[in-house]
Scaffold this motif. Structure first.
Motif, PDB file in Angstrom:
ATOM      1  N   LYS A  52       0.788  -1.197  -0.096  1.00 30.38           N
ATOM      2  CA  LYS A  52      -0.527   0.106  -0.229  1.00 30.38           C
ATOM      3  C   LYS A  52       1.340   0.997   0.143  1.00 30.38           C
ATOM      4  O   LYS A  52       0.160   2.840  -0.350  1.00 30.38           O
ATOM      5  CB  LYS A  52      -0.704  -0.075   1.170  1.00 30.38           C
ATOM      6  N   LEU A 267     -11.591  -7.950  -7.590  1.00 26.86           N
ATOM      7  CA  LEU A 267     -11.274  -6.702  -6.948  1.00 26.86           C
ATOM      8  C   LEU A 267     -10.217  -5.877  -8.592  1.00 26.86           C
ATOM      9  O   LEU A 267      -9.948  -4.557  -7.864  1.00 26.86           O
ATOM     10  CB  LEU A 267     -10.283  -7.219  -5.565  1.00 26.86           C
ATOM     11  N   HIS A 268     -10.412  -6.221  -9.443  1.00 22.90           N
ATOM     12  CA  HIS A 268      -9.366  -5.679 -10.041  1.00 22.90           C
ATOM     13  C   HIS A 268      -9.943  -5.426 -11.953  1.00 22.90           C
ATOM     14  O   HIS A 268     -11.188  -5.367 -11.169  1.00 22.90           O
ATOM     15  CB  HIS A 268      -7.849  -5.921 -10.627  1.00 22.90           C
ATOM     16  N   LYS A 299     -19.467  -6.235   8.150  1.00 29.61           N
ATOM     17  CA  LYS A 299     -17.427  -6.872   7.852  1.00 29.61           C
ATOM     18  C   LYS A 299     -17.838  -8.653   7.861  1.00 29.61           C
ATOM     19  O   LYS A 299     -17.014  -9.138   7.584  1.00 29.61           O
ATOM     20  CB  LYS A 299     -17.085  -6.393   9.460  1.00 29.61           C
ATOM     21  N   ARG A 304     -18.730  -7.066  -1.417  1.00 34.51           N
ATOM     22  CA  ARG A 304     -17.977  -5.820  -1.546  1.00 34.51           C
ATOM     23  C   ARG A 304     -19.650  -4.843  -2.675  1.00 34.51           C
ATOM     24  O   ARG A 304     -19.253  -5.268  -3.548  1.00 34.51           O
ATOM     25  CB  ARG A 304     -16.861  -5.571  -2.012  1.00 34.51           C
ATOM     26  N   LEU A 305     -19.314  -3.602  -2.694  1.00 30.54           N
ATOM     27  CA  LEU A 305     -19.937  -2.790  -3.873  1.00 30.54           C
ATOM     28  C   LEU A 305     -18.759  -2.524  -5.124  1.00 30.54           C
ATOM     29  O   LEU A 305     -18.159  -1.788  -5.230  1.00 30.54           O
ATOM     30  CB  LEU A 305     -20.757  -1.255  -3.440  1.00 30.54           C
ATOM     31  N   GLY A 307     -16.825  -1.782  -8.085  1.00 27.66           N
ATOM     32  CA  GLY A 307     -17.529  -0.637  -8.961  1.00 27.66           C
ATOM     33  C   GLY A 307     -17.252   0.909  -8.291  1.00 27.66           C
ATOM     34  O   GLY A 307     -16.948   1.921  -8.561  1.00 27.66           O
ATOM     35  N   PHE A 308     -16.966   0.352  -7.000  1.00 26.17           N
ATOM     36  CA  PHE A 308     -16.586   2.094  -5.685  1.00 26.17           C
ATOM     37  C   PHE A 308     -15.105   1.532  -5.382  1.00 26.17           C
ATOM     38  O   PHE A 308     -14.853   0.027  -4.868  1.00 26.17           O
ATOM     39  CB  PHE A 308     -17.273   1.605  -5.150  1.00 26.17           C
ATOM     40  N   ARG A 311      -7.857   2.281  -4.589  1.00 27.21           N
ATOM     41  CA  ARG A 311      -6.715   1.968  -3.365  1.00 27.21           C
ATOM     42  C   ARG A 311      -5.503   3.188  -4.459  1.00 27.21           C
ATOM     43  O   ARG A 311      -5.699   4.182  -2.622  1.00 27.21           O
ATOM     44  CB  ARG A 311      -5.480   1.056  -4.860  1.00 27.21           C
ATOM     45  N   ASN A 365     -15.831   3.307  -9.418  1.00 31.87           N
ATOM     46  CA  ASN A 365     -14.335   3.487 -10.257  1.00 31.87           C
ATOM     47  C   ASN A 365     -15.003   3.464 -11.696  1.00 31.87           C
ATOM     48  O   ASN A 365     -15.798   3.517 -12.140  1.00 31.87           O
ATOM     49  CB  ASN A 365     -13.622   2.571  -9.787  1.00 31.87           C
TER      50      ASN A 365
HETATM   51  N1  CMC Z   1     -17.820  -1.878  -0.869  1.00 33.51           N
HETATM   52  C1  CMC Z   1     -18.332  -2.262   0.543  1.00 33.51           C
HETATM   53  N2  CMC Z   1     -16.505  -1.497   1.026  1.00 33.51           N
HETATM   54  C2  CMC Z   1     -15.639  -1.226   0.835  1.00 33.51           C
HETATM   55  C3  CMC Z   1     -15.127  -1.083  -1.204  1.00 33.51           C
HETATM   56  C4  CMC Z   1     -16.594  -1.511  -1.625  1.00 33.51           C
HETATM   57  N3  CMC Z   1     -16.353  -1.934  -3.098  1.00 33.51           N
HETATM   58  N4  CMC Z   1     -14.255  -1.020  -1.165  1.00 33.51           N
HETATM   59  C5  CMC Z   1     -13.385  -1.167   0.284  1.00 33.51           C
HETATM   60  N5  CMC Z   1     -14.007  -1.153   1.131  1.00 33.51           N
HETATM   61  C6  CMC Z   1     -14.408  -0.633   2.872  1.00 33.51           C
HETATM   62  C7  CMC Z   1     -13.273  -1.642   3.612  1.00 33.51           C
HETATM   63  O1  CMC Z   1     -14.122  -2.338   4.041  1.00 33.51           O
HETATM   64  C8  CMC Z   1     -12.098  -0.759   4.451  1.00 33.51           C
HETATM   65  O2  CMC Z   1     -13.195  -0.785   5.189  1.00 33.51           O
HETATM   66  P1  CMC Z   1     -12.402  -0.311   7.161  1.00 33.51           P
HETATM   67  O3  CMC Z   1     -11.503   0.930   6.729  1.00 33.51           O
HETATM   68  O4  CMC Z   1     -13.709  -0.095   7.578  1.00 33.51           O
HETATM   69  O5  CMC Z   1     -11.819  -2.280   6.982  1.00 33.51           O
HETATM   70  C9  CMC Z   1     -11.959   0.398   3.437  1.00 33.51           C
HETATM   71  O6  CMC Z   1     -12.945   0.313   2.637  1.00 33.51           O
HETATM   72  C10 CMC Z   1     -10.427   0.337   2.412  1.00 33.51           C
HETATM   73  O7  CMC Z   1     -11.016  -1.251   1.871  1.00 33.51           O
HETATM   74  P2  CMC Z   1      -9.492  -1.700   1.618  1.00 33.51           P
HETATM   75  O8  CMC Z   1      -9.672  -2.950   0.815  1.00 33.51           O
HETATM   76  O9  CMC Z   1      -8.587  -1.629   2.706  1.00 33.51           O
HETATM   77  O10 CMC Z   1      -8.713  -1.146   0.251  1.00 33.51           O
HETATM   78  P3  CMC Z   1      -7.912  -1.606  -0.508  1.00 33.51           P
HETATM   79  O11 CMC Z   1      -7.138   0.089  -1.654  1.00 33.51           O
HETATM   80  O12 CMC Z   1      -7.090  -2.281  -0.627  1.00 33.51           O
HETATM   81  O13 CMC Z   1      -8.634  -1.744  -2.413  1.00 33.51           O
HETATM   82  C11 CMC Z   1      -9.919  -2.184  -3.944  1.00 33.51           C
HETATM   83  C12 CMC Z   1      -8.945  -1.313  -2.689  1.00 33.51           C
HETATM   84  C13 CMC Z   1     -10.575  -1.234  -5.131  1.00 33.51           C
HETATM   85  C14 CMC Z   1      -9.973  -3.817  -4.328  1.00 33.51           C
HETATM   86  C15 CMC Z   1     -11.517  -2.033  -3.344  1.00 33.51           C
HETATM   87  O14 CMC Z   1     -11.775  -0.650  -3.330  1.00 33.51           O
HETATM   88  C16 CMC Z   1     -12.543  -3.064  -3.085  1.00 33.51           C
HETATM   89  O15 CMC Z   1     -12.477  -4.226  -3.387  1.00 33.51           O
HETATM   90  N6  CMC Z   1     -13.603  -2.310  -4.421  1.00 33.51           N
HETATM   91  C17 CMC Z   1     -15.075  -2.865  -5.138  1.00 33.51           C
HETATM   92  C18 CMC Z   1     -14.374  -3.375  -6.440  1.00 33.51           C
HETATM   93  C19 CMC Z   1     -13.884  -3.114  -7.588  1.00 33.51           C
HETATM   94  O16 CMC Z   1     -14.325  -1.693  -7.855  1.00 33.51           O
HETATM   95  N7  CMC Z   1     -12.744  -2.991  -8.126  1.00 33.51           N
HETATM   96  C20 CMC Z   1     -11.917  -2.241  -9.184  1.00 33.51           C
HETATM   97  C21 CMC Z   1     -10.879  -1.271  -9.265  1.00 33.51           C
HETATM   98  S1  CMC Z   1     -10.539   0.308  -9.986  1.00 33.51           S
HETATM   99  C22 CMC Z   1     -10.162  -0.808 -11.944  1.00 33.51           C
HETATM  100  C23 CMC Z   1      -9.190  -1.857 -11.216  1.00 33.51           C
HETATM  101  O17 CMC Z   1      -7.969  -1.324 -11.229  1.00 33.51           O
HETATM  102  O18 CMC Z   1      -9.050  -2.809 -12.198  1.00 33.51           O
END
Ligand code: CMC
Length: 433
Positions: A52, A267-268, A299, A304-305, A307-308, A311, A365
């Motif tokens: 990160k 997730l990607h 939790k 997860r939602l 598209g929201f 990183r 996103n």
């Molecule tokens: N829905 C619900 N909660 C979420 C989501 C989501 N989509 N994304 C992050 N969170 C919460 C997560 O539970 C955590 O909460 P807490 O601090 O209470 O534990 C907090 O937000 C931070 O999340 P993280 O998992 O530590 O963040 P990360 O930077 O490791 O993950 C991510 C980034 C994109 C994997 C994540 O936001 C996610 O899973 N999103 C949904 C999948 C998605 O749309 N992916 C496409 C990303 S953009 C294009 C690409 O890269 O391909």
């Protein structure tokens, strides 16, 4: 830790010992502490799960500011490129750090035309996949196999990067379209040199011997925009996979194939497919947004939602904004009324006003609205991530090239903190409980 102005050095005190660590600053103000000598000098490594907070390389290709929500390829704003360029121009830009002039663009286009076919023997591969094989798995296998058919591309891919890149960029499009045709049992439609890069792809996907496909300029323009928006995004998961495999000396195809597999994850890049599945589920559930919002906040629920969140972006993803704006236009042109668009808009509205998501900076996103455009273009849901891969390919190649040319590149080999058992006495099989 303190920073001295003159020498740009950070001071770190460990076990009473002062360690000096050089500070690095990027051209747009990215700041980093150079810890490369830390382990050797102190015995300490750094702990950073999911990288990160680690810069794995320096790069001149893409810059993004997650707080401001801005994205540049080679110094050009994504908004300008998406509005005013062809995808193949952007591919050239990523590879060469310069927008092509007319002559350069024409010769790149000629190469793309020249390499559009794949070896006929490779077509038999498609017959051996089970009918429901995921297109991303087919894509990664086929791209890896290119090495067997075009080994000269692996010998020294950097020697003539235009040839290498255009071969891959052209062939991956043919592979993607052929895999779709095979999956629906239709005859393959071969590439045509009179069509543009995007027009050719659409024609290979949707033309049939009984019903000619009319390549609409608006559809071509929408696809062109989507591919540009996906073309690079600095050190994301799949790009890091490409660099990682390449850092061990792996050939370009196997590196790109690794990138495709990384992109496949929900997730990607797999998120664009997951978004549509989620919106369809909400639709079937009589638009019960509350249920899905509650699941996303729970939790104990892995949901997860899709598209929201992102990183790096802590605000709107600039690519998402462009796609959202394009959505209306293309749906109107094609006269498509997609109930999922309204559900997506409502869901976005709810998320942007909900404390849980607001406090975590979770914004839509790139994947949130892209699927709705792909659906309107007739692309099936299981091909969405393949579309992402087509777009991301020039970025992967440019990043691979940069990695190979950078004298500072080392094999990617992170450390770990071992938390397992201390050494223990071996127990022979017969004496184990
Ligand atoms: N829905 C619900 N909660 C979420 C989501 C989501 N989509 N994304 C992050 N969170 C919460 C997560 O539970 C955590 O909460 P807490 O601090 O209470 O534990 C907090 O937000 C931070 O999340 P993280 O998992 O530590 O963040 P990360 O930077 O490791 O993950 C991510 C980034 C994109 C994997 C994540 O936001 C996610 O899973 N999103 C949904 C999948 C998605 O749309 N992916 C496409 C990303 S953009 C294009 C690409 O890269 O391909």
């Amino acid at each position: 830790m303190s920073e001295t102005n003159q020498s740009r050095i950070a001071e770190l005190f460990i076990d009473g010992k002062k360690i000096l660590l050089p500070l690095i600053e990027g051209t747009e103000g990215d700041k980093a502490i150079d810890i490369r000598g830390l382990l050797r000098n102190t015995g300490y490594t750094v702990f950073d799960t999911g990288y990160k907070n680690s810069a794995s390389c320096s790069s001149t290709i893409t810059y993004l500011d997650g707080d401001k929500g801005v994205l540049f390829y080679r110094g050009y704003a994504i908004e300008d490129l998406a509005e005013r360029c062809l995808f193949i121009e952007v591919a050239y830009l990523l590879l060469h750090n310069k927008l092509p002039n007319r002559e350069e663009l024409e010769s790149f286009r000629t190469l793309l035309e020249q390499f559009a076919l794949i070896h006929e023997d490779m077509i038999h591969f498609f017959d051996r996949f089970p009918p429901n094989a995921p297109p991303m798995s087919i894509l990664s296998v086929m791209v890896n196999s290119l090495h067997n058919y075009y080994p000269e591309m692996s010998a020294d891919p950097l020697e003539n990067i235009d040839q290498t890149a255009s071969r891959l960029i052209s062939k991956i499009r043919t592979i993607a379209a052929f895999s779709y045709k095979k999956s629906i049992g239709h005859p393959l439609i071969y590439p045509r040199n009179d069509l543009s890069y995007c027009g050719n792809f659409l024609n290979m996907m949707f033309n049939t011997p009984v019903r000619p496909y009319i390549v609409l300029p608006e559809v071509v323009a929408a696809l062109n925009k989507l591919l540009i928006l996906h073309a690079d995004h600095e050190q994301n998961c799949s790009t890091s996979a490409v660099r990682l495999v390449g850092s061990a000396g792996g050939n370009l195809y196997s590196s790109i194939s690794a990138g495709i597999n990384a992109l496949w994850g929900p997730l990607h890049g797999g998120a664009n497919e997951a978004v549509i599945q989620m919106l369809e589920a909400i639709h079937k559930d009589n638009n019960d947004y509350k249920k899905y919002i509650a699941k996303a906040k729970d939790k104990n629920d892995p949901f997860r939602l899709s598209g929201f969140g992102h990183r790096i972006y802590r605000t709107f993803d600039p690519r998402g904004k462009i796609i959202k704006d394009a959505c209306d236009g293309i749906l109107t042109v094609l006269n498509v009324k997609d109930p999922l668009l309204e559900i997506a808009r409502n869901l976005e509205e709810i998320v942007l006003n909900d404390e849980f998501f607001v406090s975590r900076n979770l914004y839509p996103n790139i994947d949130f609205y892209s699927g709705i455009i792909y659906r309107a273009l007739g692309i099936p849901t299981n091909m969405f991530t393949v579309m992402f891969a087509l777009g991301r390919l020039p970025g992967w190649i440019a990043q691979w090239k940069e990695m190979r040319e950078d004298p500072q590149t080392k094999i990617y080999r992170p450390r770990q903190i071992y938390t397992g058992s201390p050494p223990r006495q071996f127990v022979p099989l017969g004496e184990r409980h």
